[in-house]
Scaffold this motif. Structure first.
Motif, PDB file in Angstrom:
ATOM      1  N   HIS A  76       0.758  -1.179   0.054  1.00  0.00           N
ATOM      2  CA  HIS A  76       0.006   0.033   0.047  1.00  0.00           C
ATOM      3  C   HIS A  76       0.905   1.182  -0.011  1.00  0.00           C
ATOM      4  O   HIS A  76       0.496   2.211  -0.724  1.00  0.00           O
ATOM      5  N   THR A  77       2.119   1.282   0.832  1.00  0.00           N
ATOM      6  CA  THR A  77       2.813   2.077   0.657  1.00  0.00           C
ATOM      7  C   THR A  77       3.374   2.543  -0.543  1.00  0.00           C
ATOM      8  O   THR A  77       3.651   3.756  -1.048  1.00  0.00           O
ATOM      9  N   GLN A  81       0.786   4.287  -2.918  1.00  0.00           N
ATOM     10  CA  GLN A  81       0.914   5.479  -2.538  1.00  0.00           C
ATOM     11  C   GLN A  81       1.832   6.365  -3.056  1.00  0.00           C
ATOM     12  O   GLN A  81       1.810   7.391  -3.566  1.00  0.00           O
ATOM     13  N   GLU A  82       3.094   5.976  -3.116  1.00  0.00           N
ATOM     14  CA  GLU A  82       4.314   6.376  -3.459  1.00  0.00           C
ATOM     15  C   GLU A  82       4.181   6.572  -5.195  1.00  0.00           C
ATOM     16  O   GLU A  82       4.616   7.688  -5.303  1.00  0.00           O
ATOM     17  N   GLN A 100       1.774   7.461  -6.708  1.00  0.00           N
ATOM     18  CA  GLN A 100       0.714   8.526  -6.871  1.00  0.00           C
ATOM     19  C   GLN A 100       1.356   9.998  -6.912  1.00  0.00           C
ATOM     20  O   GLN A 100       0.732  10.838  -7.158  1.00  0.00           O
ATOM     21  N   ARG A 129       8.531  11.227  -6.312  1.00  0.00           N
ATOM     22  CA  ARG A 129       8.209   9.647  -6.234  1.00  0.00           C
ATOM     23  C   ARG A 129       9.573   8.917  -6.212  1.00  0.00           C
ATOM     24  O   ARG A 129      10.591   9.345  -6.437  1.00  0.00           O
TER      25      ARG A 129
END
Length: 338
Positions: A290-291, A294-295, A297, A303
């Motif tokens: 999940h991390t 998110q990165e 995005q 990024r």
């Protein structure tokens, strides 16, 4: 798409399934293959295909394809290699072999026959639902309670919507359409249709070990690569398409979705290379993924350069357990995606 691995009964595959294909493709005798195919779930399901569409049955199409295969000294040798797992497996590495043994073109029907036989005879972990063919189910009969027959116009509309215009032409030429009181196919008892269509009411048992969804299996590949190159390479043979399959591969196909396999020897090698490996915590691995998402995005400047292959795998534990169980049972492994 979900990625699964299952125990692969290599002795049955090499001693029963592929010799039947060799007699068919090399010697021209399809008797043994047909006898095996008749016992499969695929063949039993196709017993209920309406009469006008029976030329679309898997075996009919596969047999027609095999009869049209080129014949000659070179192709004879190619078919022999293709149907001999002992010779085919070392030549199936797509990364090394420019031209692994293969037919001149893929056949969906032939691939389905092969996959149906593998599912029926070579997957000891696969437990299909019990489906006893009672006389009533095996021999559809006309009854007053049968569902209304399909009119010829309805069948043509159905075929048109599926883009099967060539089949419509052949049906017009070969099928003498009858009046609605005498439909061009057999009726199916209502209870048969309900049983075939009510899939939501059937308890589907375990049919393999899930090791993730695409593309999260790259987590496993990267994790294995960080531990042992051999483990990564064997995983590529099993689940990443590195190994050519005898009759091709199609993701999502009920019988043709096998992307790779390992022999019992290769499975044992994989198990030995993972003896001292540390398994990531699945909850921490999920958080890590999940991390990572998110990165991704974030803007390009913010990024991170981390690759998906560097994310911790959430299914590492079940994957390693499956390998150890297969090794204890002296089985290979086979992977499906669908």
């Amino acid at each position: 798409m979900i990625v699964r691995i299952q125990g692969f009964a290599w002795e049955v595959y090499t001693g029963r399934v592929m010799p039947a294909f060799a007699r068919w493709l090399v010697d021209g005798d399809d008797t043994h293959t047909y006898h095996l195919f008749e016992q499969t779930r695929c063949a039993q399901e196709e017993l209920f295909v309406p009469q006008p569409m029976r030329q679309l049955r898997t075996w009919t199409r596969a047999k027609a394809f095999a009869q049209g295969l080129p014949r000659g000294p070179h192709t004879h040798q190619e078919y022999a290699l293709l149907c001999d797992p002992g010779q085919f497996t070392p030549l199936s590495d797509r990364y090394v072999q420019t031209h692994p043994p293969q037919l001149y073109q893929d056949s969906e029907a032939l691939r389905t026959v092969w996959g149906a036989l593998v599912q029926q005879f070579c997957l000891p972990w696969y437990m299909s639902p019990e489906f006893e063919m009672t006389p009533e189910l095996a021999s559809p009969v006309n009854t007053s309670e049968a569902l209304p027959p399909m009119e010829s116009s309805e069948l043509i509309s159905l075929l048109q919507s599926a883009g099967l215009n060539d089949l419509i032409d052949s049906l017009h030429q070969s099928t003498p359409w009858k009046t609605p009181s005498q439909p061009p196919h057999e009726h199916l008892p209502e209870e048969v249709l309900h049983r075939l269509l009510a899939d939501d009411n059937v308890d589907v048992p375990s049919n393999g070990v899930i090791i993730g969804r695409l593309p999260t299996t790259l987590h496993l590949r990267g994790w294995l690569a960080s531990h042992a190159v051999r483990a990564m390479a064997l995983f590529e043979f099993l689940a990443c398409g590195r190994r050519a399959m005898p009759f091709g591969y199609q993701a999502g196909d009920p019988y043709g979705n096998y992307i790779g396999y390992l022999t019992p020897t290769e499975t044992a090698l994989l198990a030995s290379s993972l003896e001292d490996i540390s398994i990531p915590d699945p909850h921490e691995a999920e958080t890590d993924y999940h991390t990572f998402l998110q990165e991704r995005q974030l803007s390009t400047s913010k990024r991170t350069s981390r690759l998906i292959d560097e994310v911790q795998p959430a299914y590492a534990g079940v994957f390693v357990d499956a390998i150890r169980i297969a090794t204890q049972q002296q089985l290979g492994l086979i992977c499906s995606i669908g």
